[in-house]
Every structure is written in C-alpha cells, then in structure tokens.
Design a protein around this motif. Structure first.
Motif, PDB file in Angstrom:
ATOM      1  N   SER A 227      87.565  36.750  20.801  1.00 31.07           N
ATOM      2  CA  SER A 227      87.460  36.855  19.080  1.00 31.07           C
ATOM      3  C   SER A 227      88.410  37.630  18.570  1.00 31.07           C
ATOM      4  O   SER A 227      88.624  36.795  17.037  1.00 31.07           O
ATOM      5  CB  SER A 227      86.903  38.721  19.203  1.00 31.07           C
ATOM      6  OG  SER A 227      87.362  39.692  19.369  1.00 31.07           O
ATOM      7  N   GLY A 228      89.519  37.795  18.484  1.00 31.06           N
ATOM      8  CA  GLY A 228      90.955  38.016  17.566  1.00 31.06           C
ATOM      9  C   GLY A 228      91.141  36.180  17.592  1.00 31.06           C
ATOM     10  O   GLY A 228      91.028  36.411  16.212  1.00 31.06           O
ATOM     11  N   PRO A 229      91.632  35.478  18.175  1.00 29.99           N
ATOM     12  CA  PRO A 229      91.871  34.362  17.714  1.00 29.99           C
ATOM     13  C   PRO A 229      90.378  33.035  16.927  1.00 29.99           C
ATOM     14  O   PRO A 229      90.916  33.133  15.837  1.00 29.99           O
ATOM     15  CB  PRO A 229      92.237  33.030  19.355  1.00 29.99           C
ATOM     16  CG  PRO A 229      92.824  34.613  20.330  1.00 29.99           C
ATOM     17  CD  PRO A 229      92.050  35.760  19.718  1.00 29.99           C
ATOM     18  N   ALA A 230      89.813  33.769  17.623  1.00 28.64           N
ATOM     19  CA  ALA A 230      88.126  32.939  16.967  1.00 28.64           C
ATOM     20  C   ALA A 230      87.936  33.461  15.252  1.00 28.64           C
ATOM     21  O   ALA A 230      87.982  32.618  14.417  1.00 28.64           O
ATOM     22  CB  ALA A 230      87.237  33.389  17.993  1.00 28.64           C
ATOM     23  N   ILE A 231      88.243  34.661  15.317  1.00 31.98           N
ATOM     24  CA  ILE A 231      88.440  35.053  13.619  1.00 31.98           C
ATOM     25  C   ILE A 231      89.691  35.142  13.074  1.00 31.98           C
ATOM     26  O   ILE A 231      89.211  34.923  11.403  1.00 31.98           O
ATOM     27  CB  ILE A 231      88.246  36.471  14.384  1.00 31.98           C
ATOM     28  CG1 ILE A 231      86.657  37.146  14.598  1.00 31.98           C
ATOM     29  CG2 ILE A 231      88.196  37.616  12.339  1.00 31.98           C
ATOM     30  CD1 ILE A 231      86.581  38.777  14.995  1.00 31.98           C
ATOM     31  N   ARG A 232      90.711  34.795  13.814  1.00 31.76           N
ATOM     32  CA  ARG A 232      91.471  34.637  12.599  1.00 31.76           C
ATOM     33  C   ARG A 232      91.486  32.907  12.748  1.00 31.76           C
ATOM     34  O   ARG A 232      91.954  32.274  11.636  1.00 31.76           O
ATOM     35  CB  ARG A 232      93.652  34.795  13.465  1.00 31.76           C
ATOM     36  CG  ARG A 232      93.331  36.068  13.359  1.00 31.76           C
ATOM     37  CD  ARG A 232      94.056  36.567  14.378  1.00 31.76           C
ATOM     38  NE  ARG A 232      95.124  36.268  15.294  1.00 31.76           N
ATOM     39  CZ  ARG A 232      94.814  37.050  16.450  1.00 31.76           C
ATOM     40  NH1 ARG A 232      94.079  38.581  15.785  1.00 31.76           N
ATOM     41  NH2 ARG A 232      94.788  36.598  17.241  1.00 31.76           N
ATOM     42  N   ALA A 233      91.032  32.315  13.592  1.00 29.10           N
ATOM     43  CA  ALA A 233      90.934  30.422  13.315  1.00 29.10           C
ATOM     44  C   ALA A 233      90.266  30.672  11.954  1.00 29.10           C
ATOM     45  O   ALA A 233      90.126  29.464  11.506  1.00 29.10           O
ATOM     46  CB  ALA A 233      90.702  30.509  14.508  1.00 29.10           C
ATOM     47  N   ALA A 234      89.194  31.504  12.093  1.00 23.05           N
ATOM     48  CA  ALA A 234      88.287  31.304  11.124  1.00 23.05           C
ATOM     49  C   ALA A 234      88.305  31.756   9.597  1.00 23.05           C
ATOM     50  O   ALA A 234      87.876  31.455   8.611  1.00 23.05           O
ATOM     51  CB  ALA A 234      86.787  31.559  11.413  1.00 23.05           C
ATOM     52  N   GLY A 235      90.183  32.345   9.523  1.00 20.70           N
ATOM     53  CA  GLY A 235      90.277  32.603   7.974  1.00 20.70           C
ATOM     54  C   GLY A 235      90.610  34.205   7.881  1.00 20.70           C
ATOM     55  O   GLY A 235      90.759  34.630   6.699  1.00 20.70           O
TER      56      GLY A 235
ATOM     57  N   SER B  48      85.490  35.027   2.121  1.00 21.65           N
ATOM     58  CA  SER B  48      84.459  34.949   1.620  1.00 21.65           C
ATOM     59  C   SER B  48      82.836  35.571   2.651  1.00 21.65           C
ATOM     60  O   SER B  48      83.400  35.611   3.857  1.00 21.65           O
ATOM     61  CB  SER B  48      84.208  33.751   1.176  1.00 21.65           C
ATOM     62  OG  SER B  48      83.819  32.628   1.841  1.00 21.65           O
ATOM     63  N   VAL B  49      82.207  35.780   1.610  1.00 17.51           N
ATOM     64  CA  VAL B  49      81.306  36.391   2.905  1.00 17.51           C
ATOM     65  C   VAL B  49      80.934  34.745   3.905  1.00 17.51           C
ATOM     66  O   VAL B  49      79.955  35.110   5.115  1.00 17.51           O
ATOM     67  CB  VAL B  49      79.751  36.411   1.495  1.00 17.51           C
ATOM     68  CG1 VAL B  49      77.976  36.782   2.830  1.00 17.51           C
ATOM     69  CG2 VAL B  49      80.256  37.648   1.689  1.00 17.51           C
ATOM     70  N   GLU B  50      80.595  33.534   3.179  1.00 19.37           N
ATOM     71  CA  GLU B  50      79.892  33.013   3.850  1.00 19.37           C
ATOM     72  C   GLU B  50      81.186  32.086   4.781  1.00 19.37           C
ATOM     73  O   GLU B  50      81.283  31.856   6.017  1.00 19.37           O
ATOM     74  CB  GLU B  50      80.130  31.406   2.597  1.00 19.37           C
ATOM     75  CG  GLU B  50      78.806  31.639   1.919  1.00 19.37           C
ATOM     76  CD  GLU B  50      78.962  32.192   0.555  1.00 19.37           C
ATOM     77  OE1 GLU B  50      78.776  32.387   0.244  1.00 19.37           O
ATOM     78  OE2 GLU B  50      80.642  32.775   0.570  1.00 19.37           O
ATOM     79  N   ALA B  51      82.873  32.618   5.229  1.00 16.74           N
ATOM     80  CA  ALA B  51      84.116  31.945   5.259  1.00 16.74           C
ATOM     81  C   ALA B  51      83.423  33.281   6.826  1.00 16.74           C
ATOM     82  O   ALA B  51      84.003  32.996   7.935  1.00 16.74           O
ATOM     83  CB  ALA B  51      85.188  33.053   4.849  1.00 16.74           C
ATOM     84  N   ALA B  52      83.461  34.261   6.038  1.00 15.05           N
ATOM     85  CA  ALA B  52      83.174  35.957   7.233  1.00 15.05           C
ATOM     86  C   ALA B  52      81.735  35.468   8.380  1.00 15.05           C
ATOM     87  O   ALA B  52      81.390  35.295   9.845  1.00 15.05           O
ATOM     88  CB  ALA B  52      82.861  37.108   6.880  1.00 15.05           C
TER      89      ALA B  52
END
Length: 98
Positions: free
Chosen positions: A25-33, A61-65
């Motif tokens: 999850s950490g790498p996926a969250i960081r990759a998404a900004g 942004s909310v959209e990015a999250a």
C-alpha cells in the motif's frame, strides 16, 4: 484543493496479512501522489478513541486520493490484506486557509 486520507484500523486479526498490505500500500499510495504525514499507533487517544494503527496521507486533491484508492496497486494491497483487518478510511478536503 488538498485532501487528506485518514485510515484507522479498528481491528487487526492477522499481522502477516497486515505486513503484506503495508508493503504494497505504501508504494501504491506514494505513486498516486500521496505523502504520508503520520502513521502508527496514536501517542494518546481521547473521547472513546482506540489506540489502533492509523495513517494520515496528504494528496493534491480529493480526486487524486479517490483515484489512489481505486488504483491497481492499492487494490492489490487490499487483496493482500483480505480479512486480516477492519478499517475506517475517510478522504477529507483541506480547509481553505484564505
């Protein structure tokens, strides 16, 4: 506008599944900004709160999250977690400071 992803584990049933989730999850969250601002067990809790693992992540942004949650990498992390934990995830827009 900036948004915050607030993730609170309400129950952890399988430490190995949690470890697999964290690794993905950490790498996926960081990759998404996403930028982790805080994570771990709270130092203190008040008003009925529980001392359970939590994370605070800032997104542009909310959209990015929301997109991070639905991303293939994060979905893979959710599969790894499976029934290993119960969580409460919220995405909250930042307060406009102007």
């Amino acid at each position: 506008m900036t948004a915050y992803w607030i993730n609170t584990f309400t129950a952890i049933r399988d430490a190995d599944k949690l470890a697999a989730y964290v690794a993905l999850s950490g790498p996926a969250i960081r990759a998404a900004g996403g930028e982790f601002l805080a994570r771990g067990v709270p130092a203190e809790v008040f008003e009925g709160g529980q001392k359970t693992r939590s994370a605070l992540v800032r997104f542009p942004s909310v959209e990015a999250a929301v997109a991070a949650y639905h991303s293939p990498g994060y979905q893979e992390a959710l599969v790894a977690l499976g029934d290993g934990a119960d969580r409460d995830i919220r995405i909250v827009p930042a307060v406009d400071a102007s």
